[in-house]
Design a protein around this motif. Structure first.
Motif, PDB file in Angstrom:
ATOM      1  N   GLU A   1       0.826  -1.207   0.000  1.00 14.84           N
ATOM      2  CA  GLU A   1       0.000   0.000   0.000  1.00 14.84           C
ATOM      3  C   GLU A   1       0.860   1.256   0.000  1.00 14.84           C
ATOM      4  OE1 GLU A   1      -3.172   0.633  -0.607  1.00 14.84           O
ATOM      5  OE2 GLU A   1      -3.376  -1.511  -0.990  1.00 14.84           O
ATOM      6  N   ARG A   2       1.994   1.198   0.646  1.00 15.34           N
ATOM      7  CA  ARG A   2       2.917   2.339   0.635  1.00 15.34           C
ATOM      8  C   ARG A   2       3.391   2.605  -0.786  1.00 15.34           C
ATOM      9  NH1 ARG A   2       6.814   0.646   5.519  1.00 15.34           N
ATOM     10  NH2 ARG A   2       8.145   2.280   4.691  1.00 15.34           N
ATOM     11  N   PHE A   3       3.728   1.556  -1.515  1.00 12.23           N
ATOM     12  CA  PHE A   3       4.159   1.711  -2.904  1.00 12.23           C
ATOM     13  C   PHE A   3       3.011   2.237  -3.764  1.00 12.23           C
ATOM     14  CE2 PHE A   3       7.024  -2.142  -1.945  1.00 12.23           C
ATOM     15  CZ  PHE A   3       8.024  -1.342  -1.429  1.00 12.23           C
ATOM     16  N   TYR A   4       1.832   1.651  -3.610  1.00  8.42           N
ATOM     17  CA  TYR A   4       0.681   2.077  -4.398  1.00  8.42           C
ATOM     18  C   TYR A   4       0.372   3.555  -4.160  1.00  8.42           C
ATOM     19  CZ  TYR A   4      -0.238  -3.001  -4.802  1.00  8.42           C
ATOM     20  OH  TYR A   4      -0.137  -4.348  -5.025  1.00  8.42           O
TER      21      TYR A   4
ATOM     22  N   ALA B   1      13.508  -2.208  -4.479  1.00  7.59           N
ATOM     23  CA  ALA B   1      12.941  -2.090  -5.822  1.00  7.59           C
ATOM     24  C   ALA B   1      12.238  -3.373  -6.255  1.00  7.59           C
ATOM     25  CB  ALA B   1      14.033  -1.725  -6.831  1.00  7.59           C
ATOM     26  N   ARG B   2      12.807  -4.510  -5.934  1.00  6.23           N
ATOM     27  CA  ARG B   2      12.171  -5.774  -6.326  1.00  6.23           C
ATOM     28  C   ARG B   2      10.820  -5.955  -5.645  1.00  6.23           C
ATOM     29  NH1 ARG B   2      16.157 -10.501  -7.970  1.00  6.23           N
ATOM     30  NH2 ARG B   2      17.786  -9.215  -8.891  1.00  6.23           N
ATOM     31  N   LEU B   3      10.710  -5.470  -4.430  1.00  2.01           N
ATOM     32  CA  LEU B   3       9.439  -5.565  -3.720  1.00  2.01           C
ATOM     33  C   LEU B   3       8.372  -4.709  -4.413  1.00  2.01           C
ATOM     34  CD1 LEU B   3       8.050  -6.943  -1.355  1.00  2.01           C
ATOM     35  CD2 LEU B   3       8.745  -5.019   0.086  1.00  2.01           C
ATOM     36  N   VAL B   4       8.801  -3.593  -4.984  1.00  2.00           N
ATOM     37  CA  VAL B   4       7.865  -2.767  -5.760  1.00  2.00           C
ATOM     38  C   VAL B   4       7.344  -3.584  -6.939  1.00  2.00           C
ATOM     39  CG1 VAL B   4       7.603  -0.684  -7.180  1.00  2.00           C
ATOM     40  CG2 VAL B   4       8.957  -0.593  -5.074  1.00  2.00           C
TER      41      VAL B   4
ATOM     42  N   THR C   1       0.560   8.989  -7.231  1.00  2.00           N
ATOM     43  CA  THR C   1       0.891  10.407  -7.352  1.00  2.00           C
ATOM     44  C   THR C   1       1.714  10.733  -8.600  1.00  2.00           C
ATOM     45  OG1 THR C   1       2.891  10.250  -5.999  1.00  2.00           O
ATOM     46  CG2 THR C   1       0.821  10.692  -4.837  1.00  2.00           C
ATOM     47  N   ILE C   2       2.140   9.729  -9.354  1.00  2.00           N
ATOM     48  CA  ILE C   2       2.905   9.980 -10.580  1.00  2.00           C
ATOM     49  C   ILE C   2       1.950  10.573 -11.617  1.00  2.00           C
ATOM     50  CG2 ILE C   2       4.345   9.013 -12.410  1.00  2.00           C
ATOM     51  CD1 ILE C   2       4.899   6.614 -10.501  1.00  2.00           C
ATOM     52  N   PRO C   3       2.224  11.785 -12.074  1.00  2.00           N
ATOM     53  CA  PRO C   3       1.308  12.411 -13.030  1.00  2.00           C
ATOM     54  C   PRO C   3       1.359  11.752 -14.403  1.00  2.00           C
ATOM     55  CG  PRO C   3       2.947  13.990 -12.208  1.00  2.00           C
ATOM     56  CD  PRO C   3       3.325  12.646 -11.692  1.00  2.00           C
ATOM     57  N   ALA C   4       0.288  11.888 -15.150  1.00  2.00           N
ATOM     58  CA  ALA C   4       0.260  11.417 -16.534  1.00  2.00           C
ATOM     59  C   ALA C   4       1.401  12.083 -17.294  1.00  2.00           C
ATOM     60  CB  ALA C   4      -1.081  11.748 -17.173  1.00  2.00           C
ATOM     61  N   GLY C   5       2.046  11.313 -18.160  1.00  2.00           N
ATOM     62  CA  GLY C   5       3.160  11.833 -18.948  1.00  2.00           C
ATOM     63  C   GLY C   5       4.495  11.751 -18.242  1.00  2.00           C
TER      64      GLY C   5
ATOM     65  N   PRO D   1      -1.682   3.484 -11.427  1.00  2.00           N
ATOM     66  CA  PRO D   1      -1.114   3.591 -12.774  1.00  2.00           C
ATOM     67  C   PRO D   1       0.232   2.862 -12.911  1.00  2.00           C
ATOM     68  CG  PRO D   1      -0.775   5.640 -11.601  1.00  2.00           C
ATOM     69  CD  PRO D   1      -1.588   4.753 -10.694  1.00  2.00           C
ATOM     70  N   TRP D   2       0.185   1.557 -12.881  1.00  2.00           N
ATOM     71  CA  TRP D   2       1.370   0.684 -12.929  1.00  2.00           C
ATOM     72  C   TRP D   2       2.246   0.933 -14.142  1.00  2.00           C
ATOM     73  CZ3 TRP D   2       1.571  -2.094 -17.360  1.00  2.00           C
ATOM     74  CH2 TRP D   2       0.369  -2.277 -18.048  1.00  2.00           C
ATOM     75  N   TRP D   3       1.649   1.373 -15.237  1.00  2.00           N
ATOM     76  CA  TRP D   3       2.390   1.552 -16.486  1.00  2.00           C
ATOM     77  C   TRP D   3       3.405   2.684 -16.410  1.00  2.00           C
ATOM     78  CZ3 TRP D   3      -2.751   2.469 -15.686  1.00  2.00           C
ATOM     79  CH2 TRP D   3      -3.181   3.786 -15.771  1.00  2.00           C
ATOM     80  N   ARG D   4       3.322   3.523 -15.378  1.00  2.00           N
ATOM     81  CA  ARG D   4       4.256   4.650 -15.235  1.00  2.00           C
ATOM     82  C   ARG D   4       5.530   4.258 -14.499  1.00  2.00           C
ATOM     83  NH1 ARG D   4      -0.682   8.570 -13.599  1.00  2.00           N
ATOM     84  NH2 ARG D   4      -1.611   8.677 -15.687  1.00  2.00           N
ATOM     85  N   VAL D   5       5.712   2.985 -14.227  1.00  2.00           N
ATOM     86  CA  VAL D   5       6.896   2.512 -13.498  1.00  2.00           C
ATOM     87  C   VAL D   5       7.833   1.787 -14.465  1.00  2.00           C
ATOM     88  CG1 VAL D   5       7.730   1.160 -11.553  1.00  2.00           C
ATOM     89  CG2 VAL D   5       5.472   2.267 -11.425  1.00  2.00           C
TER      90      VAL D   5
END
Length: 109
Positions: free
Chosen positions: A11-14, A41-44, A19-23, A58-62
């Motif tokens: 939940e901390r990671f989520y 990082a692996r835990l993320v 908060t990562i903005p679009a773009g 928004p998982w795709w921003r990682v």
């Protein structure tokens, strides 16, 4: 103890990823740092793999630390992630990397 350190690790990671903005993009390692869990990082990655279908995170921003989409071996998911990022205006170079100076979050001035 801060609210962030009281939350369960995933939940901390989520919370950070939301908060990562679009773009913009962020690395697995930076998300771990921002969540108060440096060098995790692996835990993320495990947290993102555990996301239920239809999640609003928004998982795709990682991306990985090289600015690339990490291969997951899930047929077509890498191409789908790239498509989602490109729809938000994220540009990839010829080698499939994203320029963190242009699209990285949080901005480092």
């Amino acid at each position: 103890m801060s609210v962030m350190t009281q939350m369960a690790p995933f939940e901390r990671f989520y919370s950070v990823i939301r908060t990562i903005p679009a773009g913009c993009v962020c690395t697995y390692g930076r998300i771990a740092e921002l969540a108060g869990m440096p060098r995790r990082a692996r835990l993320v990655g495990h947290a993102l793999k555990a996301l239920p279908d239809g999640s609003e995170v928004p998982w795709w921003r990682v991306l990985n630390s090289q600015g690339r989409i990490s291969a997951r071996g899930l047929g077509g998911s890498d191409e789908y992630q790239r498509l989602l990022l490109e729809e938000e205006g994220v540009a990839f170079d010829a080698s499939g990397r994203v320029d963190f100076r242009r699209h990285g979050w949080p901005r480092q001035d």
